[in-house]
Write an enzyme that holds these catalytic residues in place. Structure first.
Site, PDB file in Angstrom:
ATOM      1  N   TYR A  22      48.816  46.009  42.666  1.00 21.76           N
ATOM      2  CA  TYR A  22      48.606  45.839  43.843  1.00 21.76           C
ATOM      3  C   TYR A  22      48.885  45.748  45.477  1.00 21.76           C
ATOM      4  O   TYR A  22      48.147  44.998  46.120  1.00 21.76           O
ATOM      5  CB  TYR A  22      47.226  44.725  44.390  1.00 21.76           C
ATOM      6  CG  TYR A  22      46.045  44.992  43.097  1.00 21.76           C
ATOM      7  CD1 TYR A  22      45.396  46.668  42.862  1.00 21.76           C
ATOM      8  CD2 TYR A  22      46.519  44.345  41.311  1.00 21.76           C
ATOM      9  CE1 TYR A  22      44.048  46.514  42.073  1.00 21.76           C
ATOM     10  CE2 TYR A  22      45.384  44.582  40.273  1.00 21.76           C
ATOM     11  CZ  TYR A  22      44.396  45.585  40.918  1.00 21.76           C
ATOM     12  OH  TYR A  22      43.672  45.547  40.015  1.00 21.76           O
ATOM     13  N   ASN A  74      35.836  46.272  49.354  1.00 23.49           N
ATOM     14  CA  ASN A  74      36.022  46.934  48.138  1.00 23.49           C
ATOM     15  C   ASN A  74      35.523  46.130  47.154  1.00 23.49           C
ATOM     16  O   ASN A  74      35.525  44.624  47.258  1.00 23.49           O
ATOM     17  CB  ASN A  74      37.532  45.917  48.434  1.00 23.49           C
ATOM     18  CG  ASN A  74      38.751  46.545  46.844  1.00 23.49           C
ATOM     19  OD1 ASN A  74      38.124  46.653  46.019  1.00 23.49           O
ATOM     20  ND2 ASN A  74      39.947  46.443  47.366  1.00 23.49           N
ATOM     21  N   HIS A  80      32.338  48.994  38.826  1.00 23.59           N
ATOM     22  CA  HIS A  80      32.364  49.321  37.817  1.00 23.59           C
ATOM     23  C   HIS A  80      31.226  48.363  36.930  1.00 23.59           C
ATOM     24  O   HIS A  80      30.954  49.313  35.613  1.00 23.59           O
ATOM     25  CB  HIS A  80      33.537  49.162  36.398  1.00 23.59           C
ATOM     26  CG  HIS A  80      35.009  49.227  37.193  1.00 23.59           C
ATOM     27  ND1 HIS A  80      35.222  51.205  38.086  1.00 23.59           N
ATOM     28  CD2 HIS A  80      35.930  48.768  38.280  1.00 23.59           C
ATOM     29  CE1 HIS A  80      36.224  50.937  38.335  1.00 23.59           C
ATOM     30  NE2 HIS A  80      36.526  49.208  38.664  1.00 23.59           N
ATOM     31  N   HIS A 100      39.695  50.888  48.088  1.00 25.63           N
ATOM     32  CA  HIS A 100      40.755  50.933  46.219  1.00 25.63           C
ATOM     33  C   HIS A 100      41.829  50.653  46.393  1.00 25.63           C
ATOM     34  O   HIS A 100      42.335  51.723  47.242  1.00 25.63           O
ATOM     35  CB  HIS A 100      40.213  50.921  45.164  1.00 25.63           C
ATOM     36  CG  HIS A 100      38.457  51.215  44.572  1.00 25.63           C
ATOM     37  ND1 HIS A 100      38.093  49.725  44.360  1.00 25.63           N
ATOM     38  CD2 HIS A 100      37.533  51.753  45.319  1.00 25.63           C
ATOM     39  CE1 HIS A 100      36.226  49.818  44.469  1.00 25.63           C
ATOM     40  NE2 HIS A 100      36.454  51.390  44.489  1.00 25.63           N
ATOM     41  N   LEU A 101      42.370  49.900  46.396  1.00 25.82           N
ATOM     42  CA  LEU A 101      44.264  49.075  46.670  1.00 25.82           C
ATOM     43  C   LEU A 101      44.727  50.027  45.966  1.00 25.82           C
ATOM     44  O   LEU A 101      45.641  51.125  45.953  1.00 25.82           O
ATOM     45  CB  LEU A 101      44.657  48.120  46.571  1.00 25.82           C
ATOM     46  CG  LEU A 101      44.784  47.464  47.640  1.00 25.82           C
ATOM     47  CD1 LEU A 101      44.482  45.728  46.943  1.00 25.82           C
ATOM     48  CD2 LEU A 101      45.043  47.504  48.593  1.00 25.82           C
ATOM     49  N   SER A 102      44.117  50.443  44.325  1.00 23.36           N
ATOM     50  CA  SER A 102      44.818  51.801  43.846  1.00 23.36           C
ATOM     51  C   SER A 102      44.207  52.231  43.549  1.00 23.36           C
ATOM     52  O   SER A 102      42.650  52.559  43.893  1.00 23.36           O
ATOM     53  CB  SER A 102      44.933  50.799  42.308  1.00 23.36           C
ATOM     54  OG  SER A 102      44.051  50.513  41.526  1.00 23.36           O
TER      55      SER A 102
END
Length: 143
Positions: A22, A74, A80, A100-102
């Site tokens: 992150y 986010n 999920h 989303h960061l990743s």
């Protein structure tokens, strides 16, 4: 343009939690950076993070009444699992961008299922804090 930026569970730990995934910026660092980039473009943003799904839903449900044109969200792990967050996002008739960061597609299998994403106009992920800037860039093109 007035944008509500929502952060889901555990984003309060950014900067310390799994920096190899992150990054080392805190959520406040990202907020300050994005606001510095886009405040001159007439975008006002208010940032809110909660570990509580119900608080995020309440913010979404009151967003239009509070004058927000768009939501950048986010949802973190809730992306999920939360049908309720998905449904709240669908009730907001402004633009919605999920970030989303990743890159969730390079991670665990369960992260490839995104319940909330289909309620958004677009998803930006995998670019670290630049994911937020990309969402704001899109919104700035609309104003």
């Amino acid at each position: 343009m007035k944008v509500l930026v929502l952060g889901g569970p555990n984003l309060n730990l950014l900067g310390n939690r799994e920096p190899e995934i992150y990054g080392t910026d805190t959520l406040k660092d990202i907020e300050n950076w994005v606001n510095g980039l886009f405040s001159q473009k007439g975008i006002q943003s208010d940032w809110f993070q909660s570990n509580s799904e119900s608080e995020l839903i309440d913010k979404i449900q009151s967003a239009k009444a509070n004058g927000y044109d768009s939501i950048v969200i986010n949802p973190a792990g809730l992306t999920h699992s939360s049908v309720s967050l998905h449904d709240a996002l669908r009730s907001f008739d402004g633009k919605k961008i999920e970030v989303h960061l990743s890159n969730t597609y390079k991670r665990e299998e369960f992260r490839k299922i995104k319940i909330t994403s289909s309620a958004s106009d677009g998803v930006v992920e995998g670019f670290g804090k630049k994911s937020y800037a990309m969402a704001f860039h899109y919104l700035s093109e609309l104003s």
